[in-house]
Motif scaffolding. Structure first.
Motif, PDB file in Angstrom:
ATOM      1  N   ARG A  54       6.981  -3.290  -1.969  1.00  0.00           N
ATOM      2  CA  ARG A  54       7.841  -4.355  -2.456  1.00  0.00           C
ATOM      3  C   ARG A  54       9.292  -4.002  -2.196  1.00  0.00           C
ATOM      4  O   ARG A  54       9.689  -2.850  -2.327  1.00  0.00           O
ATOM      5  CB  ARG A  54       7.635  -4.618  -3.935  1.00  0.00           C
ATOM      6  N   GLU A  55      10.048  -4.976  -1.761  1.00  0.00           N
ATOM      7  CA  GLU A  55      11.491  -4.837  -1.561  1.00  0.00           C
ATOM      8  C   GLU A  55      11.852  -3.560  -0.802  1.00  0.00           C
ATOM      9  O   GLU A  55      12.766  -2.839  -1.170  1.00  0.00           O
ATOM     10  CB  GLU A  55      12.206  -4.883  -2.912  1.00  0.00           C
ATOM     11  N   GLY A  56      11.104  -3.249   0.265  1.00  0.00           N
ATOM     12  CA  GLY A  56      11.415  -2.098   1.091  1.00  0.00           C
ATOM     13  C   GLY A  56      11.015  -0.757   0.515  1.00  0.00           C
ATOM     14  O   GLY A  56      11.511   0.278   0.955  1.00  0.00           O
ATOM     15  N   VAL A  57      10.120  -0.765  -0.474  1.00  0.00           N
ATOM     16  CA  VAL A  57       9.655   0.468  -1.100  1.00  0.00           C
ATOM     17  C   VAL A  57       8.130   0.502  -1.032  1.00  0.00           C
ATOM     18  O   VAL A  57       7.464  -0.445  -1.452  1.00  0.00           O
ATOM     19  CB  VAL A  57      10.089   0.561  -2.579  1.00  0.00           C
ATOM     20  N   VAL A  58       7.588   1.594  -0.501  1.00  0.00           N
ATOM     21  CA  VAL A  58       6.149   1.804  -0.513  1.00  0.00           C
ATOM     22  C   VAL A  58       5.853   2.743  -1.678  1.00  0.00           C
ATOM     23  O   VAL A  58       6.462   3.815  -1.793  1.00  0.00           O
ATOM     24  CB  VAL A  58       5.636   2.411   0.809  1.00  0.00           C
ATOM     25  N   VAL A  59       4.939   2.318  -2.555  1.00  0.00           N
ATOM     26  CA  VAL A  59       4.556   3.115  -3.725  1.00  0.00           C
ATOM     27  C   VAL A  59       3.195   3.733  -3.456  1.00  0.00           C
ATOM     28  O   VAL A  59       2.234   3.019  -3.162  1.00  0.00           O
ATOM     29  CB  VAL A  59       4.507   2.249  -5.005  1.00  0.00           C
ATOM     30  N   VAL A  60       3.140   5.062  -3.525  1.00  0.00           N
ATOM     31  CA  VAL A  60       1.913   5.807  -3.271  1.00  0.00           C
ATOM     32  C   VAL A  60       1.490   6.486  -4.569  1.00  0.00           C
ATOM     33  O   VAL A  60       2.299   7.150  -5.219  1.00  0.00           O
ATOM     34  CB  VAL A  60       2.137   6.883  -2.182  1.00  0.00           C
ATOM     35  N   SER A  92      11.950   2.983   1.828  1.00  0.00           N
ATOM     36  CA  SER A  92      11.942   4.155   0.959  1.00  0.00           C
ATOM     37  C   SER A  92      10.542   4.330   0.373  1.00  0.00           C
ATOM     38  O   SER A  92       9.660   3.493   0.558  1.00  0.00           O
ATOM     39  CB  SER A  92      13.007   4.058  -0.130  1.00  0.00           C
ATOM     40  N   LEU A  93      10.370   5.424  -0.345  1.00  0.00           N
ATOM     41  CA  LEU A  93       9.047   5.844  -0.765  1.00  0.00           C
ATOM     42  C   LEU A  93       9.090   6.314  -2.208  1.00  0.00           C
ATOM     43  O   LEU A  93      10.026   7.006  -2.606  1.00  0.00           O
ATOM     44  CB  LEU A  93       8.602   6.990   0.152  1.00  0.00           C
ATOM     45  N   GLU A  94       8.086   5.929  -2.980  1.00  0.00           N
ATOM     46  CA  GLU A  94       7.893   6.450  -4.334  1.00  0.00           C
ATOM     47  C   GLU A  94       6.518   7.079  -4.385  1.00  0.00           C
ATOM     48  O   GLU A  94       5.535   6.464  -3.962  1.00  0.00           O
ATOM     49  CB  GLU A  94       7.956   5.337  -5.383  1.00  0.00           C
ATOM     50  N   ILE A  95       6.442   8.289  -4.891  1.00  0.00           N
ATOM     51  CA  ILE A  95       5.167   8.975  -5.056  1.00  0.00           C
ATOM     52  C   ILE A  95       4.967   9.171  -6.542  1.00  0.00           C
ATOM     53  O   ILE A  95       5.816   9.774  -7.217  1.00  0.00           O
ATOM     54  CB  ILE A  95       5.152  10.333  -4.331  1.00  0.00           C
ATOM     55  N   LYS A  96       3.863   8.661  -7.057  1.00  0.00           N
ATOM     56  CA  LYS A  96       3.588   8.728  -8.494  1.00  0.00           C
ATOM     57  C   LYS A  96       2.203   9.312  -8.714  1.00  0.00           C
ATOM     58  O   LYS A  96       1.281   9.036  -7.950  1.00  0.00           O
ATOM     59  CB  LYS A  96       3.640   7.336  -9.124  1.00  0.00           C
ATOM     60  N   MET A  97       2.087  10.097  -9.768  1.00  0.00           N
ATOM     61  CA  MET A  97       0.785  10.638 -10.091  1.00  0.00           C
ATOM     62  C   MET A  97       0.048   9.656 -10.995  1.00  0.00           C
ATOM     63  O   MET A  97       0.572   9.236 -12.017  1.00  0.00           O
ATOM     64  CB  MET A  97       0.892  11.997 -10.771  1.00  0.00           C
ATOM     65  N   ARG A  98      -1.134   9.285 -10.572  1.00  0.00           N
ATOM     66  CA  ARG A  98      -1.993   8.408 -11.360  1.00  0.00           C
ATOM     67  C   ARG A  98      -3.424   8.783 -11.034  1.00  0.00           C
ATOM     68  O   ARG A  98      -3.919   8.452  -9.952  1.00  0.00           O
ATOM     69  CB  ARG A  98      -1.741   6.952 -11.044  1.00  0.00           C
ATOM     70  N   PRO A  99      -4.075   9.490 -11.939  1.00  0.00           N
ATOM     71  CA  PRO A  99      -5.459   9.909 -11.685  1.00  0.00           C
ATOM     72  C   PRO A  99      -6.358   8.710 -11.404  1.00  0.00           C
ATOM     73  O   PRO A  99      -6.181   7.629 -11.976  1.00  0.00           O
ATOM     74  CB  PRO A  99      -5.872  10.600 -12.981  1.00  0.00           C
TER      75      PRO A  99
END
Length: 103
Positions: A54-60, A92-99
């Motif tokens: 979304r809005e130029g951000v990939v969330v992983v 840009s990139l966001e890396i989040k921990m989510r089991p």
């Protein structure tokens, strides 16, 4: 056939319908996930999943702290892959921990 059935069918096939937009977005996310999993290789590949773009951000999302650490070390390499693959140099990139959910 009921008149509501015709309207539903129109939403399913009309290219500008919200349903078609969702299908396009799902397909794009699936392609991004495949790109990243091919790049990451196992065992890291099965630990990550694309949550959103979304809005130029990939969330992983990653499913463990170990995977999160590995991706942090390789974040610039992954970001360059995404920028090149998606044709967006300002991505840009966001890396989040989510089991992963159990079950």
């Amino acid at each position: 056939m009921h008149a509501d059935d015709d309207r539903l069918g129109a939403h399913l096939v009309h290219p500008d319908s919200p349903v078609q937009g969702l299908l396009r977005q799902a397909s794009r996310l699936e392609g991004i996930q495949k790109m990243l999993r091919d790049w990451a290789r196992e065992p890291l590949a099965s630990s990550l999943r694309i949550a959103n773009e979304r809005e130029g951000v990939v969330v992983v999302y990653v499913d463990s702290a170990a995977a999160h650490t590995q991706l942090r070390y390789r974040q610039q390499e992954m970001l360059q892959l995404l920028r090149n693959g998606l044709g967006n140099p300002s991505l840009s990139l966001e890396i989040k921990m989510r089991p992963a959910s159990q079950g």
